[in-house]
Design a protein around this motif. Structure first.
Motif, PDB file in Angstrom:
ATOM      1  N   GLN A 141     -31.348  27.439  13.177  1.00 46.24           N
ATOM      2  CA  GLN A 141     -31.113  28.089  14.458  1.00 46.24           C
ATOM      3  C   GLN A 141     -30.942  27.103  15.601  1.00 46.24           C
ATOM      4  N   HIS A 142     -31.369  25.891  15.388  1.00 44.05           N
ATOM      5  CA  HIS A 142     -31.274  24.931  16.481  1.00 44.05           C
ATOM      6  C   HIS A 142     -30.546  23.697  16.009  1.00 44.05           C
ATOM      7  N   THR A 143     -29.877  23.102  16.929  1.00 43.72           N
ATOM      8  CA  THR A 143     -29.114  21.916  16.559  1.00 43.72           C
ATOM      9  C   THR A 143     -29.927  20.669  16.859  1.00 43.72           C
ATOM     10  N   ASP A 144     -29.397  19.587  16.384  1.00 42.12           N
ATOM     11  CA  ASP A 144     -30.089  18.322  16.603  1.00 42.12           C
ATOM     12  C   ASP A 144     -30.107  17.948  18.060  1.00 42.12           C
ATOM     13  N   GLU A 145     -29.048  18.312  18.736  1.00 39.70           N
ATOM     14  CA  GLU A 145     -29.017  17.996  20.171  1.00 39.70           C
ATOM     15  C   GLU A 145     -30.155  18.682  20.891  1.00 39.70           C
ATOM     16  N   GLN A 146     -30.367  19.916  20.493  1.00 39.67           N
ATOM     17  CA  GLN A 146     -31.462  20.652  21.131  1.00 39.67           C
ATOM     18  C   GLN A 146     -32.788  19.963  20.883  1.00 39.67           C
ATOM     19  N   ARG A 147     -32.930  19.509  19.662  1.00 41.02           N
ATOM     20  CA  ARG A 147     -34.197  18.854  19.327  1.00 41.02           C
ATOM     21  C   ARG A 147     -34.362  17.577  20.113  1.00 41.02           C
ATOM     22  N   MET A 148     -33.269  16.866  20.196  1.00 38.21           N
ATOM     23  CA  MET A 148     -33.310  15.634  20.982  1.00 38.21           C
ATOM     24  C   MET A 148     -33.699  15.945  22.407  1.00 38.21           C
ATOM     25  N   ALA A 149     -33.081  16.976  22.928  1.00 39.09           N
ATOM     26  CA  ALA A 149     -33.339  17.321  24.333  1.00 39.09           C
ATOM     27  C   ALA A 149     -34.806  17.630  24.551  1.00 39.09           C
ATOM     28  N   VAL A 150     -35.352  18.336  23.621  1.00 35.57           N
ATOM     29  CA  VAL A 150     -36.772  18.692  23.740  1.00 35.57           C
ATOM     30  C   VAL A 150     -37.642  17.457  23.744  1.00 35.57           C
ATOM     31  N   ARG A 151     -37.306  16.579  22.855  1.00 38.31           N
ATOM     32  CA  ARG A 151     -38.141  15.389  22.767  1.00 38.31           C
ATOM     33  C   ARG A 151     -38.011  14.527  24.006  1.00 38.31           C
ATOM     34  N   VAL A 152     -36.814  14.451  24.473  1.00 46.71           N
ATOM     35  CA  VAL A 152     -36.615  13.687  25.712  1.00 46.71           C
ATOM     36  C   VAL A 152     -37.403  14.323  26.840  1.00 46.71           C
ATOM     37  N   PHE A 153     -37.302  15.605  26.881  1.00 46.14           N
ATOM     38  CA  PHE A 153     -37.991  16.321  27.949  1.00 46.14           C
ATOM     39  C   PHE A 153     -39.495  16.113  27.859  1.00 46.14           C
ATOM     40  N   LEU A 154     -39.999  16.127  26.658  1.00 44.38           N
ATOM     41  CA  LEU A 154     -41.442  16.065  26.480  1.00 44.38           C
ATOM     42  C   LEU A 154     -41.971  14.660  26.598  1.00 44.38           C
ATOM     43  N   LEU A 155     -41.238  13.770  26.028  1.00 45.41           N
ATOM     44  CA  LEU A 155     -41.823  12.451  25.851  1.00 45.41           C
ATOM     45  C   LEU A 155     -41.243  11.416  26.791  1.00 45.41           C
ATOM     46  N   GLY A 156     -40.367  11.829  27.639  1.00 55.27           N
ATOM     47  CA  GLY A 156     -39.817  10.814  28.539  1.00 55.27           C
ATOM     48  C   GLY A 156     -38.462  10.358  28.087  1.00 55.27           C
ATOM     49  N   PRO A 157     -37.769   9.724  28.934  1.00 56.84           N
ATOM     50  CA  PRO A 157     -36.387   9.321  28.659  1.00 56.84           C
ATOM     51  C   PRO A 157     -36.290   8.346  27.502  1.00 56.84           C
ATOM     52  N   SER A 158     -37.289   7.561  27.302  1.00 60.76           N
ATOM     53  CA  SER A 158     -37.210   6.636  26.185  1.00 60.76           C
ATOM     54  C   SER A 158     -37.760   7.256  24.914  1.00 60.76           C
ATOM     55  N   ALA A 159     -37.731   8.526  24.915  1.00 64.88           N
ATOM     56  CA  ALA A 159     -38.313   9.203  23.755  1.00 64.88           C
ATOM     57  C   ALA A 159     -37.556   8.824  22.497  1.00 64.88           C
ATOM     58  N   PRO A 160     -38.279   8.658  21.481  1.00 69.19           N
ATOM     59  CA  PRO A 160     -37.641   8.282  20.231  1.00 69.19           C
ATOM     60  C   PRO A 160     -36.879   9.446  19.657  1.00 69.19           C
ATOM     61  N   VAL A 161     -36.079   9.085  18.724  1.00 70.07           N
ATOM     62  CA  VAL A 161     -35.144  10.059  18.196  1.00 70.07           C
ATOM     63  C   VAL A 161     -35.768  10.946  17.141  1.00 70.07           C
ATOM     64  N   LEU A 162     -34.976  11.927  16.858  1.00 68.30           N
ATOM     65  CA  LEU A 162     -35.351  12.798  15.765  1.00 68.30           C
ATOM     66  C   LEU A 162     -35.022  12.110  14.473  1.00 68.30           C
ATOM     67  N   PRO A 163     -35.725  12.449  13.484  1.00 65.41           N
ATOM     68  CA  PRO A 163     -35.273  11.990  12.175  1.00 65.41           C
ATOM     69  C   PRO A 163     -34.054  12.795  11.800  1.00 65.41           C
ATOM     70  N   GLU A 164     -33.128  12.138  11.175  1.00 65.88           N
ATOM     71  CA  GLU A 164     -31.938  12.865  10.783  1.00 65.88           C
ATOM     72  C   GLU A 164     -32.185  13.584   9.477  1.00 65.88           C
ATOM     73  N   ALA A 165     -31.277  14.427   9.195  1.00 66.00           N
ATOM     74  CA  ALA A 165     -31.497  15.318   8.051  1.00 66.00           C
ATOM     75  C   ALA A 165     -31.682  14.536   6.765  1.00 66.00           C
ATOM     76  N   ASP A 166     -30.850  13.520   6.580  1.00 61.42           N
ATOM     77  CA  ASP A 166     -30.933  12.835   5.281  1.00 61.42           C
ATOM     78  C   ASP A 166     -32.242  12.131   5.106  1.00 61.42           C
ATOM     79  N   SER A 167     -32.718  11.639   6.165  1.00 62.43           N
ATOM     80  CA  SER A 167     -33.907  10.802   5.987  1.00 62.43           C
ATOM     81  C   SER A 167     -35.161  11.613   5.810  1.00 62.43           C
ATOM     82  N   VAL A 168     -35.066  12.854   6.132  1.00 64.08           N
ATOM     83  CA  VAL A 168     -36.299  13.666   6.044  1.00 64.08           C
ATOM     84  C   VAL A 168     -36.790  13.720   4.617  1.00 64.08           C
ATOM     85  N   ALA A 169     -35.861  13.856   3.734  1.00 68.98           N
ATOM     86  CA  ALA A 169     -36.272  14.050   2.339  1.00 68.98           C
ATOM     87  C   ALA A 169     -36.929  12.816   1.775  1.00 68.98           C
TER      88      ALA A 169
END
Lengths: 102, 359
Positions: B230-258
């Motif tokens: 239901q949510h895209t990676d951009e959305q997730r990124m945005a949330v993290r940026v919003f929460l953790l500050g502009p230097s917020a680290p990235v989301l893990p990408e789909a491949d690496s999760v596994a």
């Protein structure tokens, strides 16, 4: 007469032998137990007991003797044995004879 | 009746039959005699008529042989259609359901307390989310809700607070995040959205594993996995940026999760150790242990990563820094936090900047 006696002697000898065999091998006991169980199962015993009660009431509780009972009970008992029980027992005896007779 | 088994010839058969009958008669007579002796003894000993009482009682308990009734004269389903009035709630209950109803009604059965608690919890949930009934999408979102948190708290309250298994449960159960540890300090005001400054170490850790996108309608974070459709990676990124500050680290990408599933545990420990670390130069035993473990892991994982930061302080580090732990001394453990993050943009100086922001 001698022949008849002989025949009878043979018969009685045979009978004696068979009886002996029956007892020796424990078959007689087994047959007895089997019969008793079957008679209880089919209700013969209760029937006979009820008849006994009548006899006792007739004769009086205090004065009834074994002989009284035997005389009253045995003929009726013999007659009241169910056919199935009779057949089964006869079958077993015959089988025994076939196995162990001369 | 098998006559063919007989070894003897014809005329002997009758004799044999006679013999058989003789034996049979003997047996029957034996049985009769046995009965006579038994009865006679019973008579003389006085217990023959014991099973009989007076005529009146005999009549009373006679065997009944009517249709529709058992031998005692009782009807089979006499109470089937009867209704009983519950003394507690004054309702009319069917007879066969009366006992279970009483159990629940009086609250005394084995399951009654469990069911009541569950009902209360679900009532809380439904009352909260009732305002958003229009959008089913959100309801399906498995959103964090206060009720769920309370439930999770309640269920996990008996778990040891200090056990290292905390991180494991966090990883496996997306829906029940580790709010068990963060009780009061991390209050969630759901009317205004999540109170972001007060994110605890566990919630922060959850960013590693959950989608986290804040739903517009319910203001709650999506607790689904990183691959939530239901949510895209951009959305997730945005949330993290919003929460953790502009230097917020990235989301893990789909491949690496596994891949590095096993990282979570050492990472969690590393995180915890970092978070609790307050400018103390000394490295606590847990730190060193975890750092060792994580560095080992990170070393082994190196070839797998496409891009790896020199320092490896990624979202894990960034997230961890939120709770104000770890001063500048955090060198060893920081490096170890190179987990699933693939687009690391942090460098050493930025680490301290994050800390400074918070402190």
């Amino acid at each position: 007469m001698v022949f008849i006696n002989e025949k009878m002697n043979k018969e009685s000898r045979l009978k004696a032998t068979i009886n002996q065999r029956l007892t020796e091998l424990g078959e007689r006991e087994r047959l007895k137990e089997l019969l008793r169980a079957k008679l209880t199962e089919c209700g013969w015993k209760d029937q006979m007991k009820a008849h006994c009660k009548e006899v006792i009431r007739e004769k009086g509780l205090e004065h009834v003797t074994v002989e009284d009972l035997v005389v009253e009970i045995t003929p009726k008992g013999r007659a009241l044995v169910p056919d199935s029980v009779k057949k089964e027992l006869l079958q077993r005896i015959r089988a025994f004879l076939a196995q162990h007779a001369a | 009746m098998k006559m063919e088994d007989m070894p003897l010839s014809g005329p002997d058969n009758t004799k044999l039959e006679a013999l058989v009958n003789d034996i049979y008669s003997e047996l029957v007579e034996d049985a009769c005699l046995g009965l006579c002796f038994e009865v006679h003894r019973a008579v003389k000993q006085g217990y023959f008529f014991l099973d009989e009482t007076d005529q009146e009682s005999m009549k009373e308990f006679e065997i009944v042989d009517q249709p529709g009734v058992d031998i005692f004269g009782q009807v089979y389903n006499q109470w089937k259609n009867k209704e009983c009035e519950c003394p507690n709630c004054k309702r009319l209950i069917a007879a066969s359901r009366f006992a279970p109803h009483l159990e629940k009604c009086l609250g005394m059965g084995r399951n009654s307390s469990r069911i009541a608690n569950r009902r209360l919890a679900s009532n809380n949930n439904t009352s909260k989310s009732e305002s958003d009934q229009e959008d089913n999408d959100d309801l399906n979102d498995n959103d964090w809700s206060y009720g769920a948190e309370k439930r999770a708290k309640k269920r996990k309250s008996d778990k040891s607070q200090n056990s290292p298994r905390r991180s494991k449960t966090l990883k496996h159960k997306n829906g029940e995040l580790g709010s068990s540890m963060s009780a009061d300090p991390y209050k969630y005001n759901y009317n205004a959205g999540i109170n972001y400054e007060m994110l605890g170490p566990d919630e922060v850790r959850s960013f590693l594993t959950t989608c986290g996108v804040i739903s517009e309608h319910t203001k709650k974070m999506c607790t689904r996995s990183q691959r939530c459709p239901q949510h895209t990676d951009e959305q997730r990124m945005a949330v993290r940026v919003f929460l953790l500050g502009p230097s917020a680290p990235v989301l893990p990408e789909a491949d690496s999760v596994a891949g590095p599933e096993s990282f979570d545990i050492p990472d969690g420990q590393a995180l915890m150790s970092r978070l609790q670390w307050e400018d103390s130069p000394e490295i606590s035993p847990s730190d060193s242990a975890s750092s060792k473990a994580s560095t080992n892991h990170s070393d082994s994982r190196r070839p797998k990563k496409k891009k790896r930061p020199p320092l490896g302080l990624n979202s894990g580090g960034g997230i961890g820094s939120l709770s104000g732990g770890g001063g500048s001394g955090g060198s060893q453990t920081n490096i170890s936090l190179s987990t699933k993050k693939k687009k690391p943009k942090l460098t050493a100086p930025s680490i301290s900047s994050i800390y400074d922001d918070l402190n």
